[in-house]
Design a protein around this motif. Structure first.
Motif, short mmCIF file in Angstrom:
data_model
loop_
_atom_site.label_atom_id
_atom_site.label_comp_id
_atom_site.label_asym_id
_atom_site.label_seq_id
_atom_site.Cartn_x
_atom_site.Cartn_y
_atom_site.Cartn_z
N VAL A 122 -8.95 -11.54 -7.96
CA VAL A 122 -9.20 -10.13 -8.28
C VAL A 122 -8.35 -9.66 -9.45
O VAL A 122 -8.82 -8.95 -10.33
CB VAL A 122 -8.97 -9.23 -7.04
CG1 VAL A 122 -9.24 -7.77 -7.38
CG2 VAL A 122 -9.84 -9.69 -5.89
N VAL B 221 -8.45 -4.43 -14.81
CA VAL B 221 -9.29 -4.52 -13.60
C VAL B 221 -9.71 -3.13 -13.14
O VAL B 221 -10.85 -2.93 -12.72
CB VAL B 221 -8.54 -5.27 -12.47
CG1 VAL B 221 -9.35 -5.26 -11.18
CG2 VAL B 221 -8.20 -6.69 -12.89
N LEU B 222 -8.80 -2.19 -13.20
CA LEU B 222 -9.10 -0.84 -12.70
C LEU B 222 -9.21 0.17 -13.85
O LEU B 222 -9.11 1.38 -13.64
CB LEU B 222 -8.07 -0.40 -11.66
CG LEU B 222 -7.99 -1.28 -10.40
CD1 LEU B 222 -6.95 -0.72 -9.43
CD2 LEU B 222 -9.34 -1.41 -9.70
N ILE C 5 -6.11 -13.72 -3.81
CA ILE C 5 -6.53 -12.39 -4.27
C ILE C 5 -5.88 -12.09 -5.62
O ILE C 5 -6.50 -11.50 -6.51
CB ILE C 5 -6.14 -11.30 -3.25
CG1 ILE C 5 -6.63 -11.62 -1.85
CG2 ILE C 5 -6.62 -9.92 -3.70
CD1 ILE C 5 -8.12 -11.69 -1.71
N SER D 277 0.91 3.17 -3.37
CA SER D 277 -0.35 3.91 -3.51
C SER D 277 -0.34 5.14 -2.62
O SER D 277 -0.80 6.22 -3.02
CB SER D 277 -1.54 3.02 -3.11
OG SER D 277 -1.49 1.81 -3.81
N GLY E 189 -6.80 3.74 -8.93
CA GLY E 189 -6.87 2.96 -7.70
C GLY E 189 -5.84 1.85 -7.68
O GLY E 189 -5.00 1.76 -8.58
N SER E 190 -5.93 1.03 -6.63
CA SER E 190 -4.96 -0.04 -6.44
C SER E 190 -5.63 -1.29 -5.90
O SER E 190 -6.69 -1.21 -5.28
CB SER E 190 -3.91 0.35 -5.39
OG SER E 190 -3.30 1.56 -5.70
N VAL E 191 -4.95 -2.38 -6.12
CA VAL E 191 -5.29 -3.61 -5.40
C VAL E 191 -4.05 -4.03 -4.63
O VAL E 191 -2.98 -4.18 -5.21
CB VAL E 191 -5.72 -4.73 -6.38
CG1 VAL E 191 -5.92 -6.04 -5.61
CG2 VAL E 191 -6.97 -4.33 -7.13
N VAL E 192 -4.19 -4.13 -3.30
CA VAL E 192 -3.12 -4.71 -2.51
C VAL E 192 -3.46 -6.19 -2.37
O VAL E 192 -4.44 -6.54 -1.71
CB VAL E 192 -2.99 -4.05 -1.13
CG1 VAL E 192 -1.87 -4.70 -0.32
CG2 VAL E 192 -2.73 -2.55 -1.27
N ALA E 193 -2.70 -7.02 -3.06
CA ALA E 193 -3.03 -8.46 -3.12
C ALA E 193 -2.03 -9.21 -2.26
O ALA E 193 -0.97 -9.60 -2.72
CB ALA E 193 -2.97 -8.94 -4.57
N TYR E 194 -2.39 -9.38 -0.98
CA TYR E 194 -1.41 -9.95 -0.05
C TYR E 194 -1.47 -11.46 -0.02
O TYR E 194 -0.58 -12.09 0.52
CB TYR E 194 -1.65 -9.36 1.35
CG TYR E 194 -0.37 -8.87 1.97
CD1 TYR E 194 0.32 -7.81 1.40
CD2 TYR E 194 0.16 -9.48 3.10
CE1 TYR E 194 1.51 -7.38 1.94
CE2 TYR E 194 1.36 -9.03 3.65
CZ TYR E 194 2.03 -7.99 3.07
OH TYR E 194 3.20 -7.56 3.61
N GLY F 11 0.81 -1.21 0.00
CA GLY F 11 0.00 0.00 0.00
C GLY F 11 0.85 1.27 0.00
O GLY F 11 0.32 2.37 -0.18
#
Lengths: 417, 417
Positions: B317, B346-347, B313, B289, B304-309, B286
């Motif tokens: 996602v 995706v975004l 995910i 971002s 935006g962002s995806v935090v894919a931990y 993150g």
């Protein structure tokens, strides 16, 4: 017993120019404190004979142990040794022990002594050598009227080596030191003055040898209780009693003790309650996720986040209803509640945490001014939302929002069976 | 012209206990330096009347501008105001302007004044108020024999606000300061010693009155060129000539000048090239971002962002192929490239930026040690990936990864037509 007071003098133009952050004095203060020695003063001066002399003279008038770092290198701008020799009215001569240690140090690194390095073994005759096992500049110890002066290099790991091996043991041996005990109570979700008002009677009940300090950072307030005495066990017990009377008055705000951080406490609670976390951020822009992921091992309870900076992402990825956005706007209880609840299923988590607001400095309206921020936390049972009215500053709003969001999550976790 | 000298006095037991690192004095020294004002001394004392008084008295004897921070809070341990009032032999009374500003500040946050907050508007009669737009404790300015004393809160952003808005302009106005001209050249993507090696001839060509300093922070290196003289115009012109000769030697690493930040420069480029950005973060959690969203107005180019931990995910996602994860693992060129490319769709963005790695301190293997991190940047044309081998420290790795990722994005934007 008289309080033994230390003064730290750090020497270096690079510090006064704001180029080098003085972490030496910080580290030394902490170590002295742990040894029961109070740092009364810290002074920083430049590489300048007059300034160093004046600082020594002031320090001598008010401190018992004077620790000096910096200015011991081999180059022209390093004046500390000559200044100390003049201050203590001492000749400088080759010190055979310093020379032997220096030769040994160079040998271990496969190097030979050159003239400028060799000069570093010349020390004031009236000083005792403080061995430097990690570098070439020897430390020097002077005594005067029961006071001790120690000069060390400014290179942090060399200074730390000397402090640990020689200086701290010597100070503990030669001075009778009082015992100091610290206990920190950590709170979130309440301002400093509100906190102080709530516990005014308790604070007034503290005896003279126990002191309280408030250390606030972005809505996260450390209450530091410091006790002075002769026995660590007695102090610890006494302070524990005061903490026991304090905490019930502010229980909902206390998140931890001593070195705990809010993100760490939240992490432990998530593990304990078997909950997986997902986050949906708008105005905080990733900083809540960063706080969570700054804790090692967070992959045990953190699934991930969506930073939804555009409304279309809120709709497409988080499934926020278009009607909600149309009717209430992105900065609303309704939207942030949907975000918190929906991100649970999007990222397959048990709990959802969300933020939406106007971080500023622009983007505010009369209805929704800069600093208006909603946070929400959703569980499988329900969603709880909180409205915040923060400040004009983007940097501060992001940090305050993050502490508030983590604290909301913490409160919900505590309530959870 | 006499050299005008400043002294900084920081007040706080928490600093002397080694609990809080004094970054205020560091920041202030740097700002004074930029304004042509030399910091002669820095002193730190505890929340203690006698010590504060002694420090004021010593400072008065040797400095022209005395800047004081800390001890202005509403609680009992904050003694600075009372001590200053005694030192300048002044009564303390309610200051109507301070009260109005305080009420306004609280109003904007939707809060009412309580008694202890209200007391913060009481100021020594002999002081001039220094407005605090970012907090509740007003600053105070005293004058004595041509010297200026300013007391500010210890909370960094409040102190910085007062310094920038009031104190530095006042000092420049009231004292005759020598001319110092600074030019900063900002670089990313190259280490300090490599940079120094590349420009050694240029650095040796600098005249005595022009000095170079390297100020590195997590892979982002400021080269500060400082010129001393009598005319700002002359210095500016002379330094511009040197910068013109410097930049071609290190062009690919130079991202900006003066107050530019890497995230700001990237933002300007995204606007200029008409590109929308999306981010997929794993190990940086993150923070990339956050860097992007710390810039006001970023919603113009950041979706935006995806935090894919978690791997699930990444698959669910971000649509990372399960085979990619099985064959190469999450920390691989293949996975991070898919992340960067997929997050675009995706975004709904033009460019995608991604990170994946082992931030540490645990989780490393022989093949994939702690500090192994991949970053990738995808456009509509192709995806470019970079492998980094960083350090053992989680905190440092997150920051180094962020600078490297932003710099990769910057390089791609520059190449874009």
């Amino acid at each position: 017993m008289n309080q033994i007071v230390a003064e730290i003098i750090t020497i270096g133009d690079e510090i006064l120019f704001g180029q080098t952050l003085d972490t030496n004095a910080h580290w030394m203060s902490g170590e002295l404190q742990k040894s029961g020695l109070k740092t009364g003063w810290r002074t920083t001066v430049g590489d300048n004979d007059t300034q160093i002399t004046a600082a020594l003279s002031v320090a001598e008038s008010r401190a018992d142990v004077i620790l000096i770092t910096g200015g011991l290198g081999p180059t022209k701008d390093d004046l500390t040794k000559e200044t100390l020799a003049r201050y203590f009215d001492s000749e400088i001569e080759m010190n055979q022990r310093a020379l032997a240690e220096l030769e040994d140090f160079m040998l271990r690194r496969g190097r030979k002594l050159n003239e400028s390095t060799r000069k570093q073994a010349e020390l004031p005759v009236k000083s005792e050598i403080v061995s430097n096992f990690k570098g070439t500049a020897a430390g020097m110890l002077f005594r005067k009227d029961g006071k001790v002066f120690v000069a060390m290099p400014g290179i942090p790991h060399e200074m730390k080596g000397m402090m640990t091996t020689t200086v701290l043991p010597l100070v503990k041996r030669e001075f009778q030191l009082p015992v100091i005990y610290h206990k920190i109570v950590r709170t979130a979700g309440i301002g400093e003055s509100w906190l102080a008002e709530k516990i005014v009677d308790w604070e007034n009940s503290l005896p003279d040898h126990i002191r309280l300090a408030y250390l606030p950072t972005f809505g996260d307030i450390k209450m530091r209780i410091t006790a002075y005495g002769n026995s660590k066990n007695d102090l610890q017990e006494e302070v524990a009693g005061y903490v026991q009377r304090l905490v019930p008055q502010i229980r909902e705000f206390v998140y931890g003790y001593d070195d705990d951080s809010l993100a760490e406490v939240v992490g432990r609670l998530l593990i304990e309650k078997g909950q997986k976390l997902a986050i949906a951020e708008s105005c905080s822009g990733g900083y809540v996720s960063h706080a969570i992921t700054s804790i090692p091992g967070c992959s045990a309870y953190f699934n991930g986040s969506v930073v939804a900076y555009q409304n279309e992402i809120k709709v497409d990825v988080l499934g926020i209803k278009q009607e909600t956005l149309n009717e209430f706007g992105a900065v609303s209880e309704e939207t942030v509640s949907e975000m918190a609840n929906n991100v649970r299923s999007v990222l397959n988590a048990d709990m959802g945490l969300a933020t939406s607001g106007i971080a500023g400095p622009t983007g505010g309206t009369t209805d929704k001014p800069v600093g208006l921020i909603y946070i929400a936390c959703a569980t499988d049972e329900n969603t709880i939302c909180k409205k915040l009215q923060l400040v004009q500053d983007r940097y501060v709003n992001i940090r305050l929002t993050t502490v508030a969001a983590l604290n909301l999550l913490r409160r919900r976790l505590i309530e959870k069976d």
